[in-house]
Design a protein around this motif. Sequence first.
Motif, PDB file in Angstrom:
ATOM      1  N   THR A  30      20.258  11.943  65.704  1.00  0.00           N
ATOM      2  CA  THR A  30      19.672  13.122  66.217  1.00  0.00           C
ATOM      3  C   THR A  30      20.560  14.228  65.716  1.00  0.00           C
ATOM      4  O   THR A  30      19.919  15.390  65.741  1.00  0.00           O
ATOM      5  CB  THR A  30      19.616  13.237  67.827  1.00  0.00           C
ATOM      6  OG1 THR A  30      18.828  12.064  68.119  1.00  0.00           O
ATOM      7  CG2 THR A  30      18.756  14.406  68.263  1.00  0.00           C
ATOM      8  N   GLU A  31      21.749  14.288  65.201  1.00  0.00           N
ATOM      9  CA  GLU A  31      22.554  15.423  64.968  1.00  0.00           C
ATOM     10  C   GLU A  31      21.636  15.760  63.528  1.00  0.00           C
ATOM     11  O   GLU A  31      21.841  17.113  63.290  1.00  0.00           O
ATOM     12  CB  GLU A  31      23.935  15.055  64.640  1.00  0.00           C
ATOM     13  CG  GLU A  31      24.679  14.729  65.674  1.00  0.00           C
ATOM     14  CD  GLU A  31      25.988  14.549  65.469  1.00  0.00           C
ATOM     15  OE1 GLU A  31      26.492  14.414  64.226  1.00  0.00           O
ATOM     16  OE2 GLU A  31      26.890  14.548  66.445  1.00  0.00           O
ATOM     17  N   ILE A  32      21.148  14.765  62.772  1.00  0.00           N
ATOM     18  CA  ILE A  32      20.337  15.467  61.772  1.00  0.00           C
ATOM     19  C   ILE A  32      19.158  16.502  62.051  1.00  0.00           C
ATOM     20  O   ILE A  32      18.901  17.483  61.300  1.00  0.00           O
ATOM     21  CB  ILE A  32      19.558  14.283  60.887  1.00  0.00           C
ATOM     22  CG1 ILE A  32      20.427  13.151  60.614  1.00  0.00           C
ATOM     23  CG2 ILE A  32      18.533  14.566  59.850  1.00  0.00           C
ATOM     24  CD1 ILE A  32      21.506  13.554  59.302  1.00  0.00           C
ATOM     25  N   LEU A  33      18.520  16.473  63.271  1.00  0.00           N
ATOM     26  CA  LEU A  33      17.665  17.262  63.717  1.00  0.00           C
ATOM     27  C   LEU A  33      18.458  18.810  64.032  1.00  0.00           C
ATOM     28  O   LEU A  33      17.740  19.724  63.496  1.00  0.00           O
ATOM     29  CB  LEU A  33      17.155  16.928  64.924  1.00  0.00           C
ATOM     30  CG  LEU A  33      15.813  17.828  65.465  1.00  0.00           C
ATOM     31  CD1 LEU A  33      14.850  18.252  64.560  1.00  0.00           C
ATOM     32  CD2 LEU A  33      15.487  17.177  66.772  1.00  0.00           C
ATOM     33  N   VAL A  34      19.651  18.595  64.382  1.00  0.00           N
ATOM     34  CA  VAL A  34      20.422  19.964  64.693  1.00  0.00           C
ATOM     35  C   VAL A  34      20.844  20.460  63.289  1.00  0.00           C
ATOM     36  O   VAL A  34      20.698  21.806  63.083  1.00  0.00           O
ATOM     37  CB  VAL A  34      21.526  19.507  65.339  1.00  0.00           C
ATOM     38  CG1 VAL A  34      22.456  21.072  65.478  1.00  0.00           C
ATOM     39  CG2 VAL A  34      21.082  19.151  66.701  1.00  0.00           C
ATOM     40  N   GLU A  35      21.112  19.691  62.325  1.00  0.00           N
ATOM     41  CA  GLU A  35      21.368  20.273  60.881  1.00  0.00           C
ATOM     42  C   GLU A  35      20.131  20.832  60.346  1.00  0.00           C
ATOM     43  O   GLU A  35      20.213  21.950  59.794  1.00  0.00           O
ATOM     44  CB  GLU A  35      21.702  18.900  59.962  1.00  0.00           C
ATOM     45  CG  GLU A  35      23.066  18.535  60.310  1.00  0.00           C
ATOM     46  CD  GLU A  35      23.478  17.238  59.324  1.00  0.00           C
ATOM     47  OE1 GLU A  35      22.835  17.279  58.390  1.00  0.00           O
ATOM     48  OE2 GLU A  35      24.387  16.512  59.763  1.00  0.00           O
ATOM     49  N   GLU A  36      18.828  20.123  60.416  1.00  0.00           N
ATOM     50  CA  GLU A  36      17.851  21.131  59.922  1.00  0.00           C
ATOM     51  C   GLU A  36      17.187  22.181  60.729  1.00  0.00           C
ATOM     52  O   GLU A  36      16.960  23.344  59.946  1.00  0.00           O
ATOM     53  CB  GLU A  36      16.675  19.973  59.868  1.00  0.00           C
ATOM     54  CG  GLU A  36      16.798  18.859  58.900  1.00  0.00           C
ATOM     55  CD  GLU A  36      16.882  19.198  57.692  1.00  0.00           C
ATOM     56  OE1 GLU A  36      15.916  20.003  57.099  1.00  0.00           O
ATOM     57  OE2 GLU A  36      17.844  19.163  56.866  1.00  0.00           O
ATOM     58  N   ALA A  37      17.713  22.362  61.979  1.00  0.00           N
ATOM     59  CA  ALA A  37      17.357  23.433  62.537  1.00  0.00           C
ATOM     60  C   ALA A  37      18.353  24.546  61.899  1.00  0.00           C
ATOM     61  O   ALA A  37      17.629  25.580  61.968  1.00  0.00           O
ATOM     62  CB  ALA A  37      17.319  23.244  64.161  1.00  0.00           C
ATOM     63  N   LEU A  38      19.568  24.318  61.959  1.00  0.00           N
ATOM     64  CA  LEU A  38      20.493  25.520  61.644  1.00  0.00           C
ATOM     65  C   LEU A  38      20.011  25.617  60.041  1.00  0.00           C
ATOM     66  O   LEU A  38      20.224  26.894  59.612  1.00  0.00           O
ATOM     67  CB  LEU A  38      21.948  24.852  61.605  1.00  0.00           C
ATOM     68  CG  LEU A  38      22.432  24.757  62.907  1.00  0.00           C
ATOM     69  CD1 LEU A  38      23.842  23.958  63.092  1.00  0.00           C
ATOM     70  CD2 LEU A  38      22.255  26.019  63.870  1.00  0.00           C
ATOM     71  N   GLY A  44      19.493   6.843  54.897  1.00  0.00           N
ATOM     72  CA  GLY A  44      18.411   6.452  53.899  1.00  0.00           C
ATOM     73  C   GLY A  44      17.154   6.425  54.799  1.00  0.00           C
ATOM     74  O   GLY A  44      15.997   6.294  54.127  1.00  0.00           O
ATOM     75  N   LEU A  45      16.966   6.358  56.130  1.00  0.00           N
ATOM     76  CA  LEU A  45      15.951   6.132  56.721  1.00  0.00           C
ATOM     77  C   LEU A  45      15.239   7.439  57.122  1.00  0.00           C
ATOM     78  O   LEU A  45      16.028   8.616  57.420  1.00  0.00           O
ATOM     79  CB  LEU A  45      16.094   5.704  57.929  1.00  0.00           C
ATOM     80  CG  LEU A  45      16.877   4.035  57.984  1.00  0.00           C
ATOM     81  CD1 LEU A  45      17.146   3.607  59.479  1.00  0.00           C
ATOM     82  CD2 LEU A  45      15.656   3.300  57.395  1.00  0.00           C
ATOM     83  N   PRO A  46      13.918   7.652  57.448  1.00  0.00           N
ATOM     84  CA  PRO A  46      13.146   8.983  57.648  1.00  0.00           C
ATOM     85  C   PRO A  46      13.534   9.409  58.991  1.00  0.00           C
ATOM     86  O   PRO A  46      13.600   8.491  59.805  1.00  0.00           O
ATOM     87  CB  PRO A  46      11.696   8.448  57.618  1.00  0.00           C
ATOM     88  CG  PRO A  46      11.699   7.122  56.639  1.00  0.00           C
ATOM     89  CD  PRO A  46      12.781   6.357  56.785  1.00  0.00           C
ATOM     90  N   ARG A  47      13.808  10.650  59.139  1.00  0.00           N
ATOM     91  CA  ARG A  47      14.498  11.067  60.369  1.00  0.00           C
ATOM     92  C   ARG A  47      13.960  12.238  61.129  1.00  0.00           C
ATOM     93  O   ARG A  47      13.561  12.373  62.318  1.00  0.00           O
ATOM     94  CB  ARG A  47      15.913  11.094  60.280  1.00  0.00           C
ATOM     95  CG  ARG A  47      16.530  11.492  61.592  1.00  0.00           C
ATOM     96  CD  ARG A  47      16.409  10.468  62.723  1.00  0.00           C
ATOM     97  NE  ARG A  47      16.826   8.826  62.130  1.00  0.00           N
ATOM     98  CZ  ARG A  47      16.683   8.150  63.053  1.00  0.00           C
ATOM     99  NH1 ARG A  47      16.256   7.992  64.104  1.00  0.00           N
ATOM    100  NH2 ARG A  47      17.241   6.686  62.436  1.00  0.00           N
ATOM    101  N   VAL A  48      13.413  13.263  60.328  1.00  0.00           N
ATOM    102  CA  VAL A  48      13.292  14.604  60.688  1.00  0.00           C
ATOM    103  C   VAL A  48      11.724  14.851  59.753  1.00  0.00           C
ATOM    104  O   VAL A  48      11.889  14.860  58.673  1.00  0.00           O
ATOM    105  CB  VAL A  48      14.339  15.761  60.705  1.00  0.00           C
ATOM    106  CG1 VAL A  48      13.546  16.896  60.955  1.00  0.00           C
ATOM    107  CG2 VAL A  48      15.153  15.413  61.577  1.00  0.00           C
ATOM    108  N   VAL A  49      10.703  15.451  60.620  1.00  0.00           N
ATOM    109  CA  VAL A  49       9.678  15.976  59.663  1.00  0.00           C
ATOM    110  C   VAL A  49       9.770  17.677  60.200  1.00  0.00           C
ATOM    111  O   VAL A  49       9.744  17.829  61.606  1.00  0.00           O
ATOM    112  CB  VAL A  49       8.434  15.295  60.042  1.00  0.00           C
ATOM    113  CG1 VAL A  49       7.136  16.077  59.728  1.00  0.00           C
ATOM    114  CG2 VAL A  49       8.280  13.911  59.452  1.00  0.00           C
TER     115      VAL A  49
END
Length: 283
Positions: free
Chosen positions: A101-109, A273-278
């Motif tokens: 879920t840290e990927i979601l935080v990365e994308e938000a920033l 390498g898995l889809p994580r955030v749209v």
Amino acid sequence: MSETWTVLKMLRWITGYFQDKGIDSPRLDAELLLAEILKVDRIGIYLNYDRPLDSHELELIRPLVRKRGQREPLQYLLGYTEFWSRRFQVTPDVLIPRPDTEILVEEALRQVPEMLGRILDVGTGSGAIAISLAGELPKWEVTGFDLSSAALAVAKENGQLNGLDDRISWINGDLASLPQQTYDLIVSNPPYIATSEWDALMPEVRCHEPQMALLAEENGLLCYRLLAAQAPSRLTKGGWLLVEIGATQGAAVKQLFQDAGLRDIYLREDYAGLPRVVGGRRD
């Protein structure tokens, strides 16, 4: 004479017990439980191999080992987990924050503009996403939104523990009716497990984590449809909707975003390498 249990002997026994119970990381879990009881870090375990455990320590460790052997999540037993370099309290009222879920935080920033703005974290749970973003964006207004009042109580406490509660608003409400406000960024790790997938989940998840934070109708897509449908009226011009997804849901969620009129829709993979955030942006 009673048997003497040194730290090393107990570590080996717990590791073997966890292996027999099918725990994925038996040695690591054994080290973390022992470290918690002995009030040391993992290095401290190795520095104290020969130290005998006293009767009080044995009384504390045994029920924890038994519960972990029954597949109760380690994080619930410890009472906390780490996320975005912060510590968060977790209870069975909230989903355990995962590193993915840290990927979601990365994308938000990555997507927030340089100007000030407002963020809505939908399905905030433990507050991990909202608090992490508040810590990185000190001038932004952050709101955590959740249907569960018990989860919001945990989130509020985590805000206090991280020194950020005065920067975050916590609102109780249903994802199907988001607050009547506009936001520059809406983020969500919503329920997305389909009913057909439930029995295949690990016992730690299926038997212990809150079902309302995991299961979603419409083959796991209901929450995405509701979020996408509301995004045009809840986002400021140019604002972003970012959601975490299951590994097989990328195409379907992108289509929901497109049907709702969002633009610049994209998919971000995680480090495996898995889809994580749209993500999608309002015109």
